[in-house]
Design a protein around this motif. Sequence first.
Motif, mmCIF file in Angstrom:
data_model
loop_
_atom_site.group_PDB
_atom_site.id
_atom_site.type_symbol
_atom_site.label_atom_id
_atom_site.label_comp_id
_atom_site.label_asym_id
_atom_site.label_seq_id
_atom_site.Cartn_x
_atom_site.Cartn_y
_atom_site.Cartn_z
ATOM 1 N N PRO A 1 -10.046 -1.302 12.551
ATOM 2 C CA PRO A 1 -10.406 -1.825 11.233
ATOM 3 C C PRO A 1 -9.224 -1.754 10.263
ATOM 4 C CG PRO A 1 -12.087 -0.302 12.041
ATOM 5 C CD PRO A 1 -10.910 -0.177 12.960
ATOM 6 N N ALA A 2 -8.917 -2.891 9.652
ATOM 7 C CA ALA A 2 -7.853 -2.945 8.647
ATOM 8 C C ALA A 2 -8.451 -2.526 7.312
ATOM 9 C CB ALA A 2 -7.249 -4.339 8.573
ATOM 10 N N VAL A 3 -8.601 -1.223 7.115
ATOM 11 C CA VAL A 3 -9.343 -0.726 5.958
ATOM 12 C C VAL A 3 -8.654 -1.073 4.649
ATOM 13 C CG1 VAL A 3 -10.578 1.085 7.179
ATOM 14 C CG2 VAL A 3 -8.292 1.554 6.293
ATOM 15 N N ALA A 4 -7.328 -1.225 4.643
ATOM 16 C CA ALA A 4 -6.650 -1.630 3.409
ATOM 17 C C ALA A 4 -7.113 -3.016 2.974
ATOM 18 C CB ALA A 4 -5.139 -1.608 3.606
ATOM 19 N N ASP A 5 -7.291 -3.920 3.933
ATOM 20 C CA ASP A 5 -7.802 -5.253 3.602
ATOM 21 C C ASP A 5 -9.260 -5.188 3.145
ATOM 22 O OD1 ASP A 5 -5.388 -6.420 4.218
ATOM 23 O OD2 ASP A 5 -6.005 -7.121 6.200
ATOM 24 N N GLU A 6 -10.042 -4.320 3.770
ATOM 25 C CA GLU A 6 -11.440 -4.182 3.363
ATOM 26 C C GLU A 6 -11.541 -3.652 1.936
ATOM 27 O OE1 GLU A 6 -13.616 -3.420 7.657
ATOM 28 O OE2 GLU A 6 -12.749 -1.697 6.617
ATOM 29 N N ARG B 1 -13.804 6.837 -0.621
ATOM 30 C CA ARG B 1 -13.101 6.893 0.672
ATOM 31 C C ARG B 1 -11.861 7.766 0.560
ATOM 32 N NH1 ARG B 1 -14.428 3.956 5.091
ATOM 33 N NH2 ARG B 1 -13.233 5.700 5.970
ATOM 34 N N ALA B 2 -12.060 8.960 -0.004
ATOM 35 C CA ALA B 2 -10.953 9.906 -0.124
ATOM 36 C C ALA B 2 -10.392 10.302 1.238
ATOM 37 C CB ALA B 2 -11.410 11.147 -0.886
ATOM 38 N N ASP B 3 -11.192 10.105 2.292
ATOM 39 C CA ASP B 3 -10.707 10.435 3.632
ATOM 40 C C ASP B 3 -9.542 9.549 4.056
ATOM 41 O OD1 ASP B 3 -12.889 8.423 3.603
ATOM 42 O OD2 ASP B 3 -12.477 8.295 5.752
ATOM 43 N N LEU B 4 -9.378 8.411 3.394
ATOM 44 C CA LEU B 4 -8.288 7.496 3.734
ATOM 45 C C LEU B 4 -7.030 7.754 2.912
ATOM 46 C CD1 LEU B 4 -10.298 4.143 3.909
ATOM 47 C CD2 LEU B 4 -9.605 5.591 5.825
ATOM 48 N N ALA C 1 0.845 -1.197 0.000
ATOM 49 C CA ALA C 1 0.000 0.000 0.000
ATOM 50 C C ALA C 1 0.874 1.237 0.000
ATOM 51 C CB ALA C 1 -0.937 0.012 1.208
ATOM 52 N N ALA C 2 0.353 2.294 -0.606
ATOM 53 C CA ALA C 2 1.043 3.587 -0.607
ATOM 54 C C ALA C 2 0.004 4.694 -0.653
ATOM 55 C CB ALA C 2 1.977 3.699 -1.807
ATOM 56 N N GLY C 3 0.206 5.717 0.179
ATOM 57 C CA GLY C 3 -0.704 6.853 0.191
ATOM 58 C C GLY C 3 -2.030 6.571 0.843
ATOM 59 N N LEU C 4 -2.073 5.553 1.692
ATOM 60 C CA LEU C 4 -3.340 5.127 2.284
ATOM 61 C C LEU C 4 -3.209 4.943 3.790
ATOM 62 C CD1 LEU C 4 -6.258 4.086 1.357
ATOM 63 C CD2 LEU C 4 -5.319 1.799 1.745
ATOM 64 N N VAL C 5 -4.251 5.358 4.516
ATOM 65 C CA VAL C 5 -4.379 4.975 5.925
ATOM 66 C C VAL C 5 -4.770 3.504 5.921
ATOM 67 C CG1 VAL C 5 -5.649 5.325 8.066
ATOM 68 C CG2 VAL C 5 -5.089 7.290 6.609
ATOM 69 N N VAL C 6 -3.866 2.611 6.329
ATOM 70 C CA VAL C 6 -4.129 1.180 6.183
ATOM 71 C C VAL C 6 -4.988 0.631 7.308
ATOM 72 C CG1 VAL C 6 -2.070 0.762 4.808
ATOM 73 C CG2 VAL C 6 -1.943 0.556 7.301
ATOM 74 N N GLY D 1 2.525 1.803 4.730
ATOM 75 C CA GLY D 1 2.375 0.654 3.843
ATOM 76 C C GLY D 1 1.655 -0.505 4.510
ATOM 77 N N ALA D 2 1.398 -1.533 3.718
ATOM 78 C CA ALA D 2 0.709 -2.714 4.242
ATOM 79 C C ALA D 2 1.563 -3.503 5.216
ATOM 80 C CB ALA D 2 0.267 -3.610 3.080
ATOM 81 N N ALA D 3 2.874 -3.265 5.206
ATOM 82 C CA ALA D 3 3.742 -3.949 6.169
ATOM 83 C C ALA D 3 3.329 -3.637 7.602
ATOM 84 C CB ALA D 3 5.196 -3.544 5.941
ATOM 85 N N ALA D 4 2.660 -2.499 7.811
ATOM 86 C CA ALA D 4 2.213 -2.132 9.160
ATOM 87 C C ALA D 4 1.136 -3.074 9.677
ATOM 88 C CB ALA D 4 1.691 -0.695 9.153
ATOM 89 N N LEU D 5 0.496 -3.825 8.787
ATOM 90 C CA LEU D 5 -0.553 -4.749 9.201
ATOM 91 C C LEU D 5 -0.005 -6.137 9.561
ATOM 92 C CD1 LEU D 5 -3.274 -3.886 6.517
ATOM 93 C CD2 LEU D 5 -3.155 -3.103 8.899
ATOM 94 N N VAL D 6 1.276 -6.341 9.344
ATOM 95 C CA VAL D 6 1.884 -7.642 9.636
ATOM 96 C C VAL D 6 2.343 -7.660 11.086
ATOM 97 C CG1 VAL D 6 3.745 -9.244 9.063
ATOM 98 C CG2 VAL D 6 2.610 -7.940 7.250
ATOM 99 N N ARG D 7 1.853 -8.630 11.840
ATOM 100 C CA ARG D 7 2.299 -8.745 13.229
ATOM 101 C C ARG D 7 3.759 -9.187 13.269
ATOM 102 N NH1 ARG D 7 -2.949 -11.500 14.735
ATOM 103 N NH2 ARG D 7 -4.207 -9.897 15.734
ATOM 104 N N SER D 8 4.479 -8.671 14.241
ATOM 105 C CA SER D 8 5.872 -9.065 14.412
ATOM 106 C C SER D 8 5.941 -10.517 14.866
ATOM 107 C CB SER D 8 6.559 -8.163 15.439
ATOM 108 O OG SER D 8 5.910 -8.275 16.702
ATOM 109 N N GLU D 9 7.067 -11.146 14.605
ATOM 110 C CA GLU D 9 7.263 -12.527 15.040
ATOM 111 C C GLU D 9 7.089 -12.601 16.548
ATOM 112 O OE1 GLU D 9 6.949 -15.558 14.153
ATOM 113 O OE2 GLU D 9 8.828 -16.003 13.111
ATOM 114 N N GLY D 10 6.236 -13.505 17.001
ATOM 115 C CA GLY D 10 5.944 -13.637 18.421
ATOM 116 C C GLY D 10 4.730 -12.851 18.854
ATOM 117 N N GLY D 11 4.219 -11.965 17.981
ATOM 118 C CA GLY D 11 3.039 -11.182 18.330
ATOM 119 C C GLY D 11 1.742 -11.853 17.956
ATOM 120 N N ASP D 12 1.817 -12.928 17.180
ATOM 121 C CA ASP D 12 0.627 -13.649 16.753
ATOM 122 C C ASP D 12 0.274 -14.704 17.798
ATOM 123 O OD1 ASP D 12 -1.340 -15.089 15.346
ATOM 124 O OD2 ASP D 12 -0.388 -14.662 13.431
#
Length: 320
Positions: free
Chosen positions: A174-179, A202-205, A149-154, A215-226
């Motif tokens: 809410p993981a709006v990028a996934d939605e 959804r221009a507000d996002l 993702a780029a330019g988006l509130v994920v 980016g979408a990397a922010a939605l990935v839990r760190s190792e051990g966080g799952d």
Amino acid sequence: MNRIEVLAPEGVPEVRPGADLVDLVLPLVELVDGDVLVVTSKVVSKAEGRVVGGTRDEALPGETVRVVARRGGTTIVRNRLGLTMAAAGIDNSNVPAGSVALLPLDPDASARGIRAGVRARTGRNVAVVVTDTAGRAWREGQTDIAIGAAGLVVAQEYAGRTDAHGNELAVTLPAVADEIAGAADLAQGKLAGRPFAVVRGRADLVLPPGQDGPGAAALVRSEGGDLFGYGAREAVVRALRGDPADRAPFGAPAEEAELAAAVRDVLGLVASRSARDGGSLVVTVPRGLVRPLQALAFAHGWEDVATDSPSDVRLRPVRP
């Protein structure tokens, strides 16, 4: 009234290595400020030369950080992007026979490049989401998710806000990028040859020009966080094996009371606070239960250390 539109244009030609995806999509749809341009990872992979010869099984080791679970012919892994997916997201559909598509090397960077290209050629400020299909824990079937993702509130943070009844929200995120990815897939279809979609409304996002966001990397839990770092069977095997390299997916050390309760419930033994070290527990263990106790401790992020008594096992949290 809120309204969201999803447009998935026809007429996209077969994507070849080196193809300019911005050049492909711009003649097909007129973008406006605030649009979210959704692109399947498959066409990104094709354009970036990530289609390789061979089978999924042959490609899997190079895309795998660790195996999470195996069930029959399905292997679920944590891949090099941190995503937990069947076969690391390697796909053999919509590619020539005898080849497979690997996920993009850096989907967030791919999204940033497309966003910048649209801005440079049209002056429009759009967000970009790169998607792939994934299964879900606890649910049958698959849905598309954002892997770039780029330019988006994920994700929208609602924690601390109150609802109409005055209740404070605690963990709503809410993981709006996934939605957005899932909504786009409804219009794209899996076999219709529509790899692009535009989500409008959804221009507000959408972030201002020059701000790409985490980016979408922010939605990935760190190792051990799952909470589900291993499959149910695999967690038992890893704990019994006790390899220190397997610790991270079990997460941070459990609280003392949680481990003591597990020792009591599973083994019928009492774990008491060590008189020598207030941060450890001591368990008097019959010889045949030492290994099960060690496995319980391992699964809870604790380890056994030397004691003065051969019948006692002293446990302490694993130190970073």
